[in-house]
Write an enzyme that holds these catalytic residues in place. Structure first.
Site, short mmCIF file in Angstrom:
data_model
loop_
_atom_site.label_atom_id
_atom_site.label_comp_id
_atom_site.label_asym_id
_atom_site.label_seq_id
_atom_site.Cartn_x
_atom_site.Cartn_y
_atom_site.Cartn_z
N ASP A 5 0.84 -1.21 0.00
CA ASP A 5 0.00 0.00 0.00
C ASP A 5 0.88 1.26 0.00
OD1 ASP A 5 -2.16 1.73 0.25
OD2 ASP A 5 -2.30 1.47 2.43
N LEU A 6 1.37 1.61 -1.20
CA LEU A 6 2.26 2.78 -1.29
C LEU A 6 1.55 3.97 -1.94
CD1 LEU A 6 5.59 0.99 -2.28
CD2 LEU A 6 4.72 1.60 -0.02
N HIS A 34 1.64 7.91 -6.83
CA HIS A 34 1.02 9.09 -7.45
C HIS A 34 2.16 9.89 -8.10
CE1 HIS A 34 -1.94 12.72 -6.77
NE2 HIS A 34 -1.54 12.61 -8.02
N ASP A 35 2.37 9.68 -9.41
CA ASP A 35 3.51 10.31 -10.09
C ASP A 35 3.17 10.32 -11.59
OD1 ASP A 35 6.17 11.19 -10.78
OD2 ASP A 35 6.91 10.23 -8.96
N GLY A 89 -6.27 -2.06 11.20
CA GLY A 89 -4.97 -1.86 11.82
C GLY A 89 -5.06 -1.79 13.33
N ARG A 143 -14.18 -0.45 11.94
CA ARG A 143 -14.15 -0.37 13.40
C ARG A 143 -15.27 -1.23 13.97
NH1 ARG A 143 -9.92 1.21 12.39
NH2 ARG A 143 -8.80 3.07 13.10
N GLN A 157 -9.72 8.12 11.78
CA GLN A 157 -10.59 7.77 10.65
C GLN A 157 -11.92 8.50 10.76
OE1 GLN A 157 -9.55 6.16 8.16
NE2 GLN A 157 -8.20 4.47 8.70
O1 C5P Z 1 -5.36 1.57 12.12
P1 C5P Z 1 -6.39 1.64 11.03
O2 C5P Z 1 -7.37 0.49 11.06
O3 C5P Z 1 -7.05 2.99 10.93
O4 C5P Z 1 -5.51 1.44 9.71
C1 C5P Z 1 -6.00 1.63 8.41
C2 C5P Z 1 -4.91 1.35 7.42
O5 C5P Z 1 -5.44 1.52 6.11
C3 C5P Z 1 -3.70 2.27 7.52
O6 C5P Z 1 -2.55 1.48 7.21
C4 C5P Z 1 -3.92 3.30 6.43
O7 C5P Z 1 -2.70 3.76 5.88
C5 C5P Z 1 -4.70 2.50 5.38
N1 C5P Z 1 -5.60 3.28 4.53
C6 C5P Z 1 -6.63 4.05 5.02
N2 C5P Z 1 -7.44 4.76 4.16
C7 C5P Z 1 -7.27 4.67 2.84
C8 C5P Z 1 -6.25 3.87 2.33
C9 C5P Z 1 -5.43 3.16 3.21
O8 C5P Z 1 -6.81 4.12 6.24
N3 C5P Z 1 -8.09 5.30 2.03
#
Ligand code: C5P
Length: 240
Positions: free
Chosen positions: A67-68, A71-72, A218, A189, A198
Site C-alpha cells: 500500500d504505497l 502518485h507520479d 490496523g 471499526r 478515521q
Molecule cells: O489503524 P487503522 O485500522 O485505521 O488502519 C487503516 C490502514 O489503512 C492504515 O494502514 C492506512 O494507511 C490505510 N488506509 C486508510 N485509508 C485509505 C487507504 C489506506 O486508512 N483510504
C-alpha cells in the site's frame, strides 16, 4: 461453514502492519497467525525496510498488500508497478488522483507482467480520514461519496482491478461497477471501538453486507491486549 468458506473469509481480512521495524511486524504476525493470513505493508514499514518482508510472506505462503499509494507521472508509476509485481503481492495501490493516463499506464504494466493473474492494482479514491467538509478546501465540489463514485468510474475505465474506498461507499460502487470490481475498505471499526483519525468508518459486518471484498484493519487489532482474540471476533462477525 465449510473449511473453504472459512478460508475465503480469512483472506478478506487484511491486517495493516503499521510498524517501524520488521521484527515488530513479524512479532505481530506470530501473535495473530493462523487467524490472519493477509497483511498490508504501508508507508511506515516501507520507509524503514523497503521490501525486506516480501520474501518472508512468499516463503510463509501469506498474502500481502503493498500500500504505497503511488502518485507520479505515468512512466514512473508504471516502472514502480513492474518492480512491485515481481514479488507477487495480492494487491497494490496507486492514487486515482494521478489521473487516467497514470492509471492506464499502471494497468498496462500490471497486465503485461508474468504474474498478472496473481495481483490486483487498485486506486485509492478519497482517503477514509476525510469528512465531506474537507473536500471544498481541496478544490473538490460535492460529497466524499460523489468524488469516490467519480474516481471509481475513471479507475474502471482505465482498466484497473478496483478501488480503495470507505465501506460507506461500497454498496453504491458495487451497484455501479459490478461484481468483478474489487473493493478494498479501510476505516473498519468494531461497534463501540475508537475511530482514531478515521472519519468514514463502518463495522466489519456492515462492510461485508455492503459488498466490500477486503477489510483493512490496523489499530483495533494491533493495539489490542489480545490481538488474536480480536481478529477471531472480527472474522466471526464477517462470517455472519
Ligand atoms: O489503524 P487503522 O485500522 O485505521 O488502519 C487503516 C490502514 O489503512 C492504515 O494502514 C492506512 O494507511 C490505510 N488506509 C486508510 N485509508 C485509505 C487507504 C489506506 O486508512 N483510504
Amino acid at each position: 461453514m465449510t473449511t473453504d468458506a472459512v478460508e475465503a473469509i480469512r483472506r478478506k481480512l487484511i491486517l495493516a502492519l503499521d510498524f517501524p521495524y520488521v521484527q515488530e511486524a513479524i512479532g505481530m504476525i506470530h501473535k495473530v497467525r493462523p487467524e490472519v493470513m493477509h497483511y498490508k505493508v504501508g508507508l511506515e514499514l516501507w520507509s524503514s525496510t523497503g521490501g525486506d518482508l516480501f520474501h518472508y510472506f512468499n516463503e510463509e505462503e501469506l498474502d500481502f498488500f503493498v500500500d504505497l499509494k503511488l502518485h507520479d507521472i505515468p512512466n514512473t508509476v508504471a516502472q514502480a508497478v513492474k518492480k512491485i509485481m515481481a514479488h507477487k503481492p495480492s494487491l497494490m495501490t496507486i492514487h486515482a488522483m494521478g489521473g487516467m493516463d497514470m492509471m492506464r499506464a499502471a494497468a498496462d504494466a500490471k497486465n503485461g507482467h508474468e504474474h498478472a493473474a496473481h495481483s490486483k492494482v487498485v486506486a485509492v479514491t478519497v482517503l477514509t480520514h476525510h469528512h465531506d467538509s474537507d473536500l471544498p478546501k481541496l478544490g473538490m465540489s460535492g460529497s466524499a461519496a460523489d468524488q469516490v463514485k467519480r474516481l471509481a468510474n475513471l479507475a474502471q475505465e482505465s482498466g484497473l482491478d478496483g478501488v480503495v474506498c470507505s465501506a460507506q461507499e461500497a454498496a453504491t460502487l458495487r451497484a455501479q461497477c459490478g461484481d468483478d470490481f474489487t473493493l478494498v475498505c479501510p476505516g473498519i471499526r468494531p461497534a463501540g471501538s475508537q475511530a482514531h483519525d478515521q472519519a468514514r468508518i463502518m463495522t466489519p459486518k456492515a462492510a461485508i453486507a455492503a459488498g466490500a471484498d477486503y477489510l483493512v484493519v490496523g489499530r483495533p487489532i494491533r493495539q489490542a491486549e489480545d490481538p488474536q482474540a480480536v481478529a477471531k471476533a472480527l472474522l466471526k462477525e464477517m462470517a455472519e
